[in-house]
Design a protein around this motif. Structure first.
Motif, PDB file in Angstrom:
ATOM      1  N   THR A 139       1.074  -0.847  -0.041  1.00  0.00           N
ATOM      2  CA  THR A 139      -0.068  -0.387   0.011  1.00  0.00           C
ATOM      3  C   THR A 139       0.738   1.557   0.123  1.00  0.00           C
ATOM      4  N   ASP A 142      -2.687   5.054   0.350  1.00  0.00           N
ATOM      5  CA  ASP A 142      -4.589   4.187   0.307  1.00  0.00           C
ATOM      6  C   ASP A 142      -4.527   3.069  -0.994  1.00  0.00           C
ATOM      7  N   HIS A 143      -3.735   3.165  -1.553  1.00  0.00           N
ATOM      8  CA  HIS A 143      -3.428   3.168  -2.736  1.00  0.00           C
ATOM      9  C   HIS A 143      -2.782   1.982  -3.296  1.00  0.00           C
ATOM     10  N   GLY A 149       0.372  -3.045  -8.328  1.00  0.00           N
ATOM     11  CA  GLY A 149      -0.470  -1.670  -8.639  1.00  0.00           C
ATOM     12  C   GLY A 149       0.260  -1.106  -9.729  1.00  0.00           C
ATOM     13  N   THR A 153      -2.016  -1.269 -12.765  1.00  0.00           N
ATOM     14  CA  THR A 153      -2.664   0.484 -13.788  1.00  0.00           C
ATOM     15  C   THR A 153      -2.413   0.578 -15.696  1.00  0.00           C
ATOM     16  N   HIS A 209       1.816   4.336 -10.975  1.00  0.00           N
ATOM     17  CA  HIS A 209       0.662   3.826 -10.634  1.00  0.00           C
ATOM     18  C   HIS A 209      -0.458   4.421  -9.682  1.00  0.00           C
ATOM     19  N   ALA A 211      -2.778   6.337  -8.105  1.00  0.00           N
ATOM     20  CA  ALA A 211      -2.927   6.973  -6.783  1.00  0.00           C
ATOM     21  C   ALA A 211      -4.519   7.847  -7.256  1.00  0.00           C
ATOM     22  N   GLY A 215      -7.847   5.255  -7.387  1.00  0.00           N
ATOM     23  CA  GLY A 215      -6.680   4.337  -6.323  1.00  0.00           C
ATOM     24  C   GLY A 215      -6.834   4.088  -4.999  1.00  0.00           C
ATOM     25  N   ALA A 216      -7.737   5.054  -4.443  1.00  0.00           N
ATOM     26  CA  ALA A 216      -7.843   4.469  -3.086  1.00  0.00           C
ATOM     27  C   ALA A 216      -9.024   3.303  -2.840  1.00  0.00           C
ATOM     28  N   ARG A 217     -10.126   3.461  -3.938  1.00  0.00           N
ATOM     29  CA  ARG A 217     -11.447   3.076  -4.019  1.00  0.00           C
ATOM     30  C   ARG A 217     -10.884   1.512  -4.310  1.00  0.00           C
ATOM     31  N   CYS A 219      -8.253   0.127  -4.619  1.00  0.00           N
ATOM     32  CA  CYS A 219      -7.192  -0.917  -2.906  1.00  0.00           C
ATOM     33  C   CYS A 219      -8.671  -1.331  -1.820  1.00  0.00           C
ATOM     34  N   GLU A 220      -9.110  -0.237  -1.346  1.00  0.00           N
ATOM     35  CA  GLU A 220     -10.176  -0.798  -0.004  1.00  0.00           C
ATOM     36  C   GLU A 220     -11.118  -1.949  -0.730  1.00  0.00           C
TER      37      GLU A 220
END
Length: 261
Positions: A139, A142-143, A149, A153, A209, A211, A215-217, A219-220
């Motif tokens: 991580t 948060d991404h 990663g 992408t 990569h 972000a 990117g956060a969503r 990873c989540e």
């Protein structure tokens, strides 16, 4: 002779008018020096890199991570908090710290990406395994970063979900993919000062990569679906067998061939 508005015209043959006064640029030298001073200490730098996992840590945890005394850690954390790089969270009697936000994480990751690899390789099998795990997938606040990663992408770009030619943007098809494949509505990718998509230079792969909010969503959702799992308490993540199947179906990613499994 006067102009229609009554302003005297410059007489023919008169010398040139005085050049406009130069507009001075804002002087950020003091603030830049202050920021550099905050990171110009190995212990404070170690704290910031550890906090790139996006979670809140206690002073004791960070002290153990950096190999310093708790009293030393407290002094350094106070400087980082006062300098705006960290924020403090209190829960009952416990005090936690974390990065002040995505912009701080982006700054740290971008600066690290411009550094040469450490001249001394990790010593011992445990350190080598930890380094390899970070390079494979981790991580970045948060991404997702590392080979995982970058692979995500690249696959999204190849399928027209991301546009890296005209900047770094999520396409209309990409927004629809987030909604249909991941259950992330378009309004969850917008709002606030954070862009829906942004390229972040990966410090191990030296490539971009994903972000930003997308990117956060991403990873989540991968964590929620157990398609990736954290390794221990650090930043490293690994692709699960379920995740390997899901990414092959959704994005055509061969986890084994890409060195992700």
């Amino acid at each position: 002779m006067t102009s229609p508005k009554g302003t005297p015209d410059r007489a023919a043959g008169a010398g040139p008018s005085a050049p406009p006064a130069p507009v001075s640029a804002p002087d950020y030298s003091h603030e830049l020096a202050r920021l550099a001073a905050l990171l110009a200490d190995r212990t404070r730098a170690a704290f910031c890199l550890a906090l790139l996992d996006g979670r809140a840590w206690t002073a004791g945890e960070l002290a153990a991570c950096a190999g310093v005394a708790p009293s030393t850690a407290s002094e350094h954390l106070s400087r980082l908090t006062e300098g705006g790089l960290l924020v403090e969270r209190r829960q009952g009697r416990h005090r936690y710290v974390q990065l002040a936000g995505p912009r701080v994480a982006e700054l740290l990751e971008s600066v690290t990406a411009h550094l040469d690899a450490p001249p001394v390789p990790p010593r011992g099998l445990r350190a080598a395994n930890a380094s390899a795990a970070l390079a494979r997938g981790r991580t970045c606040y948060d991404h997702l970063a590392g080979r995982l990663g970058v692979a995500l992408t690249d696959a999204m770009t190849a399928r027209g979900l991301l546009d890296q030619d005209g900047g770094f943007a999520l396409t209309v098809t990409g927004r629809a993919w987030f909604a249909d494949a991941l259950g992330v509505p378009s309004d969850a990718l917008c709002g606030g000062r954070r862009p829906p998509a942004r390229g972040c230079l990966d410090w191990t792969e030296r490539r971009q990569h994903l972000a930003g909010a997308a990117g956060a969503r991403l990873c989540e959702r991968l964590l929620e679906q157990h398609w990736i799992r954290r390794i221990g308490t650090g930043r490293a993540v690994r692709l699960t067998p379920e995740g390997t199947d899901a990414l092959r179906e959704l994005l055509g990613i061969d986890g084994a061939a890409a060195g992700l499994a």
